[in-house]
Design a protein around this motif. Structure first.
Motif, PDB file in Angstrom:
ATOM      1  N   HIS A  86      21.869 -96.668  -8.792  1.00 50.71           N
ATOM      2  CA  HIS A  86      21.752 -95.525  -9.702  1.00 50.71           C
ATOM      3  C   HIS A  86      21.577 -95.925 -11.168  1.00 50.71           C
ATOM      4  CE1 HIS A  86      22.492 -92.407  -6.697  1.00 50.71           C
ATOM      5  NE2 HIS A  86      23.355 -93.231  -6.158  1.00 50.71           N
ATOM      6  N   GLY A  87      21.573 -97.236 -11.434  1.00 48.29           N
ATOM      7  CA  GLY A  87      21.339 -97.722 -12.791  1.00 48.29           C
ATOM      8  C   GLY A  87      22.611 -97.824 -13.602  1.00 48.29           C
ATOM      9  N   ALA A  89      13.460 -91.296  -7.002  1.00 41.09           N
ATOM     10  CA  ALA A  89      13.983 -91.039  -5.657  1.00 41.09           C
ATOM     11  C   ALA A  89      15.487 -90.805  -5.632  1.00 41.09           C
ATOM     12  CB  ALA A  89      13.642 -92.222  -4.743  1.00 41.09           C
ATOM     13  N   LEU A  90      16.181 -91.265  -6.672  1.00 43.24           N
ATOM     14  CA  LEU A  90      17.643 -91.173  -6.708  1.00 43.24           C
ATOM     15  C   LEU A  90      18.101 -90.286  -7.858  1.00 43.24           C
ATOM     16  CD1 LEU A  90      18.485 -94.917  -6.002  1.00 43.24           C
ATOM     17  CD2 LEU A  90      18.608 -93.003  -4.396  1.00 43.24           C
ATOM     18  N   PRO A  91      19.164 -89.534  -7.651  1.00 41.54           N
ATOM     19  CA  PRO A  91      19.586 -88.566  -8.678  1.00 41.54           C
ATOM     20  C   PRO A  91      20.207 -89.180  -9.923  1.00 41.54           C
ATOM     21  CG  PRO A  91      21.218 -88.676  -6.946  1.00 41.54           C
ATOM     22  CD  PRO A  91      20.049 -89.508  -6.483  1.00 41.54           C
ATOM     23  N   ARG A  92      20.042 -88.474 -11.020  1.00 45.33           N
ATOM     24  CA  ARG A  92      20.813 -88.772 -12.213  1.00 45.33           C
ATOM     25  C   ARG A  92      22.234 -88.305 -11.929  1.00 45.33           C
ATOM     26  NH1 ARG A  92      20.300 -89.201 -17.800  1.00 45.33           N
ATOM     27  NH2 ARG A  92      22.184 -88.492 -18.866  1.00 45.33           N
ATOM     28  N   VAL A 117      21.935 -95.307   3.028  1.00 46.12           N
ATOM     29  CA  VAL A 117      22.816 -96.297   2.410  1.00 46.12           C
ATOM     30  C   VAL A 117      24.102 -95.635   1.928  1.00 46.12           C
ATOM     31  CG1 VAL A 117      23.063 -97.874   0.437  1.00 46.12           C
ATOM     32  CG2 VAL A 117      20.943 -97.844   1.749  1.00 46.12           C
ATOM     33  N   MET A 118      23.984 -94.372   1.492  1.00 47.18           N
ATOM     34  CA  MET A 118      25.163 -93.670   0.985  1.00 47.18           C
ATOM     35  C   MET A 118      26.245 -93.533   2.055  1.00 47.18           C
ATOM     36  SD  MET A 118      25.157 -93.050  -2.206  1.00 47.18           S
ATOM     37  CE  MET A 118      26.571 -91.955  -2.202  1.00 47.18           C
TER      38      MET A 118
END
Length: 200
Positions: free
Chosen positions: A138-139, A147-150, A177-178
């Motif tokens: 997620h950074g 593709a992935l949420p903030r 993966v979650m």
């Protein structure tokens, strides 16, 4: 007309066309939001209730995907199912673009010590239980990707609830993966990560 002048004219026309499309897209999004979305998510995606996610600053493609998943039933929600029935792919795209253009929300975490625990897990993980660093996907700032949420600035209670849904396999529309990650997390770790991200 000289080539350089022609290029400038063409570039200017393209910019004006893009600006016009952006205005049309925003008007279309606001019309949809004014019809129903604002009741739960606010006029600009600010959502005052922890039950409903903040959409302001969320990644456009991610929003469009979630709307499509609600519509086709891949993501379950009795509240959202009726809201997305009439939405077209174009509607979903403009809604995503609109919310992505809104400034994300930010406020201090309500439980600072808990947020510190969450910061460690988010940035480093927990080597003793095998929980990886959330930041690896997620950074470092929680901004996510297309593709992935903030996650940064989201309601803590909402994030905590989503983690629990992944853990119970009640949410299956996103990265598998979650499931592998959350099954290793304790309720304290989930609450801590959620608290940390709410203040980012």
């Amino acid at each position: 007309m000289k080539p350089s002048i022609a290029f400038c004219v063409a570039a200017g026309a393209l910019m004006l066309a893009s600006a016009g499309w952006a205005q049309d897209g925003e008007a279309r999004a606001r019309k949809i939001i004014g019809g129903s979305c604002f009741l739960c998510h606010g006029a600009d995606g600010e959502s005052a209730s922890e039950v409903f996610p903040r959409l302001a600053g969320q990644n456009a493609e991610y929003i469009a995907k979630q709307l499509e998943n609600f519509k086709n039933g891949t993501r379950k929600s009795t509240a959202m199912a009726s809201m997305v029935t009439a939405l077209t792919p174009e509607d979903m795209a403009v809604l995503g673009q609109f919310y992505a253009s809104r400034p994300p929300h930010k406020e201090a975490p309500k439980d600072a010590p808990l947020a510190l625990v969450g910061q460690y897990i988010y940035q480093v993980g927990n080597k003793f239980s095998g929980v990886p660093a959330c930041a690896s996907c997620h950074g470092p700032q929680g901004a996510g990707s297309n593709a992935l949420p903030r996650l940064a600035g989201q309601h803590a209670a909402y994030l905590d609830n989503q983690l629990k849904q992944f853990g119970k396999r009640e949410r299956n529309n996103d990265n598998a993966v979650m499931h592998a990650v959350v099954e290793k997390m304790t309720p304290l770790e989930m609450a801590a990560v959620a608290e940390y991200l709410s203040g980012q």
